[in-house]
Design an enzyme around this catalytic site. Structure first.
Site, PDB file in Angstrom:
ATOM      1  CE  LYS A 184      23.298  -5.864  96.519  1.00 22.59           C
ATOM      2  NZ  LYS A 184      24.406  -5.489  97.420  1.00 22.59           N
TER       3      LYS A 184
ATOM      4  CB  ILE B 282      22.027  -4.197 107.250  1.00 22.45           C
ATOM      5  CG1 ILE B 282      20.606  -4.534 106.776  1.00 22.45           C
ATOM      6  CG2 ILE B 282      22.732  -5.448 107.794  1.00 22.45           C
ATOM      7  CD1 ILE B 282      20.551  -5.451 105.561  1.00 22.45           C
TER       8      ILE B 282
ATOM      9  CE1 TYR C  20      20.154  -4.541  95.441  1.00 19.11           C
ATOM     10  CE2 TYR C  20      18.354  -6.134  95.508  1.00 19.11           C
ATOM     11  CZ  TYR C  20      19.441  -5.513  96.116  1.00 19.11           C
ATOM     12  OH  TYR C  20      19.808  -5.877  97.388  1.00 19.11           O
TER      13      TYR C  20
HETATM   14  N1  LIG Z   1      17.479  -4.555 103.668  1.00 22.81           N
HETATM   15  C1  LIG Z   1      17.253  -5.685 103.016  1.00 22.81           C
HETATM   16  O1  LIG Z   1      16.211  -6.308 103.151  1.00 22.81           O
HETATM   17  C2  LIG Z   1      18.293  -6.246 102.072  1.00 22.81           C
HETATM   18  C3  LIG Z   1      17.989  -7.440 101.401  1.00 22.81           C
HETATM   19  C4  LIG Z   1      18.934  -7.987 100.536  1.00 22.81           C
HETATM   20  C5  LIG Z   1      20.158  -7.361 100.373  1.00 22.81           C
HETATM   21  N2  LIG Z   1      20.422  -6.194 101.018  1.00 22.81           N
HETATM   22  C6  LIG Z   1      21.735  -5.563 100.812  1.00 22.81           C
HETATM   23  O2  LIG Z   1      22.292  -5.252 102.072  1.00 22.81           O
HETATM   24  C7  LIG Z   1      23.067  -4.072 101.988  1.00 22.81           C
HETATM   25  C8  LIG Z   1      22.593  -3.070 103.037  1.00 22.81           C
HETATM   26  O3  LIG Z   1      21.222  -2.759 102.781  1.00 22.81           O
HETATM   27  P1  LIG Z   1      20.370  -1.772 103.698  1.00 22.81           P
HETATM   28  O4  LIG Z   1      18.979  -2.259 103.676  1.00 22.81           O
HETATM   29  O5  LIG Z   1      21.074  -1.553 104.970  1.00 22.81           O
HETATM   30  O6  LIG Z   1      20.410  -0.464 102.786  1.00 22.81           O
HETATM   31  P2  LIG Z   1      20.797   1.033 103.134  1.00 22.81           P
HETATM   32  O7  LIG Z   1      20.481   1.817 101.910  1.00 22.81           O
HETATM   33  O8  LIG Z   1      20.166   1.462 104.406  1.00 22.81           O
HETATM   34  O9  LIG Z   1      22.357   0.959 103.349  1.00 22.81           O
HETATM   35  C9  LIG Z   1      23.278   1.032 102.287  1.00 22.81           C
HETATM   36  C10 LIG Z   1      24.291   2.119 102.618  1.00 22.81           C
HETATM   37  O10 LIG Z   1      25.227   2.180 101.536  1.00 22.81           O
HETATM   38  C11 LIG Z   1      25.526   3.528 101.294  1.00 22.81           C
HETATM   39  N3  LIG Z   1      25.967   3.684  99.907  1.00 22.81           N
HETATM   40  C12 LIG Z   1      25.216   3.516  98.787  1.00 22.81           C
HETATM   41  N4  LIG Z   1      25.945   3.810  97.700  1.00 22.81           N
HETATM   42  C13 LIG Z   1      27.188   4.130  98.130  1.00 22.81           C
HETATM   43  C14 LIG Z   1      28.383   4.541  97.476  1.00 22.81           C
HETATM   44  N5  LIG Z   1      28.434   4.683  96.149  1.00 22.81           N
HETATM   45  N6  LIG Z   1      29.477   4.796  98.229  1.00 22.81           N
HETATM   46  C15 LIG Z   1      29.442   4.675  99.580  1.00 22.81           C
HETATM   47  N7  LIG Z   1      28.318   4.318 100.252  1.00 22.81           N
HETATM   48  C16 LIG Z   1      27.210   4.055  99.535  1.00 22.81           C
HETATM   49  C17 LIG Z   1      24.235   4.277 101.558  1.00 22.81           C
HETATM   50  O11 LIG Z   1      24.441   5.654 101.857  1.00 22.81           O
HETATM   51  C18 LIG Z   1      23.656   3.517 102.733  1.00 22.81           C
HETATM   52  O12 LIG Z   1      23.984   4.103 103.971  1.00 22.81           O
HETATM   53  C19 LIG Z   1      22.935  -3.563 100.557  1.00 22.81           C
HETATM   54  O13 LIG Z   1      24.045  -4.023  99.821  1.00 22.81           O
HETATM   55  C20 LIG Z   1      21.669  -4.248 100.064  1.00 22.81           C
HETATM   56  O14 LIG Z   1      21.674  -4.424  98.663  1.00 22.81           O
HETATM   57  C21 LIG Z   1      19.516  -5.618 101.867  1.00 22.81           C
END
Ligand SMILES: NC(=O)c1ccc[n+]([C@@H]2O[C@H](COP(=O)([O-])OP(=O)(O)OC[C@H]3O[C@@H](n4cnc5c(N)ncnc54)[C@H](O)[C@@H]3O)[C@@H](O)[C@H]2O)c1
Length: 318
Positions: free
Chosen positions: A156, A12, A152
């Site tokens: 959140k 995202i 998780y």
């Molecule tokens: N994809 C979904 O359907 C979904 C649904 C609900 C919530 N979310 C939330 O949206 C956000 C983005 O999700 P996504 O699907 O793009 O996931 P993603 O894993 O592709 O992106 C998360 C990014 O955060 C980085 N990251 C993780 N831990 C870190 C740290 N300690 N320091 C610095 N960077 C760090 C990762 O390297 C990754 O690039 C997250 O917070 C996730 O919980 C996503």
């Protein structure tokens, strides 16, 4: 506007970075490129953003307060868009302490720095997971969410609560966005849409938890991104806002779409549905409509087809 964007190399986050850059904003990306999934994918996600002179990238971990402080002192962003996090539900059952360190402590590090450096507006990613296994739909922001079914969701929810406290005590404007199963180009490879498509493609069985009738409020990533950008443009004292499609499909709908796209049938290994997997997620988005003028526009057919185009061209690799 200069935005500090955490998780900028993720699924995202990389789309949000491109959308902000496209309208002329400056983006300061922070990501630790962890190996929860192949970091080569994250490098690819940032290919377009990295060609833009308004994009700066820091390969930094949210848990490192001093490193974040140095970045913020130097960059002085106007806003923080906090999307970094440990995102998988099942992985959180294996590594609960890691989820607490990143999703709770990492979020508080950023809130604290926003307070100390006078960054007035903070938008963060929360999740539909906080609604747990409820079957009363659609999920509304006023619903009680005190029973997170896995680490998780608990982390959140904890981050949302910290956001409230910082808004209340320190006058930050904080919005927590509850995303609902986002899918599309650059999809995380641990998510159902990717796993189903990839398994059929490689002629291996899909491990399906349950009978495929579970419903999810799948939201196309560029619809979610529009909601994130609208939140960055509209500060509120403290709000929690659902960003979903408000239209559910079953897991079997996606398996059928993948079969059609790949021109071959799925092999399915039916497994017992774990308690951590809800039967339905379904967003009430009336608040997003009211506060953000949010309106998801991508149909299931169009969204899957755009996901599949990406999958064919580069999503298989890595
Ligand atoms: N994809 C979904 O359907 C979904 C649904 C609900 C919530 N979310 C939330 O949206 C956000 C983005 O999700 P996504 O699907 O793009 O996931 P993603 O894993 O592709 O992106 C998360 C990014 O955060 C980085 N990251 C993780 N831990 C870190 C740290 N300690 N320091 C610095 N960077 C760090 C990762 O390297 C990754 O690039 C997250 O917070 C996730 O919980 C996503």
């Amino acid at each position: 506007m200069k935005v500090l964007l955490t998780g900028s190399a993720g699924f995202i986050g990389s789309h949000v970075a491109e959308a902000l850059l496209a309208r002329g904003d400056e983006v300061v990306g922070v990501d630790n490129f962890n190996d929860y999934y192949n970091p080569v994918r994250k490098e690819r996600n940032l290919r377009v953003a990295c060609t833009n002179k308004n994009f700066t990238l820091y390969r930094t971990d949210l848990r490192n307060y001093e490193a974040l402080e140095t970045i913020i002192k130097h960059e002085r962003p106007d806003k923080i868009c906090h999307l970094a996090g440990m995102a998988g539900v099942r992985y959180s059952l294996k590594y609960p302490l890691l989820y607490e360190e990143v999703n709770v402590k990492g979020t508080q590090n950023l809130l604290e720095l926003a307070r100390l450096f006078g960054i007035p507006h903070f938008v963060m990613a929360s999740s539909s997971s906080v609604y747990g296994g409820r079957t009363n739909v659609p999920f509304n922001e006023e619903d009680r969410v005190d029973f997170p079914p896995h680490p998780y969701a608990a982390t959140k929810r904890a981050a949302e609560l910290l956001g409230y406290t910082y808004s209340h005590v320190f006058d930050l404007k904080v919005t927590a966005l509850r995303f609902f199963t986002v899918y599309g180009p650059r999809n995380r490879p641990d998510m159902a849409v990717y796993l189903f498509t990839n398994a059929i493609d490689r002629d291996v069985p899909i491990n399906l938890f349950g009978d495929g009738s579970a419903r999810r409020d799948w939201t196309f990533v560029l619809d979610t991104v529009r909601g994130v950008i609208a939140s960055l443009d509209r500060p509120f004292n403290y709000e929690i806002i659902n960003l979903g499609n408000s239209n559910t499909h079953t897991e079997m709908d996606f398996i059928r779409a993948a079969e059609k796209a790949l021109g071959k049938p799925a092999l399915i290994n039916y497994l017992e549905r774990p308690a951590s997997e809800p039967l339905i997620t379904f967003a009430d988005i009336s608040k997003a409509r009211r506060l953000l003028d949010f309106e998801p526009v991508t149909t299931f057919e169009e969204g899957y087809s755009r996901f599949f185009d990406w999958y064919k061209s580069e999503g298989r690799e890595g």
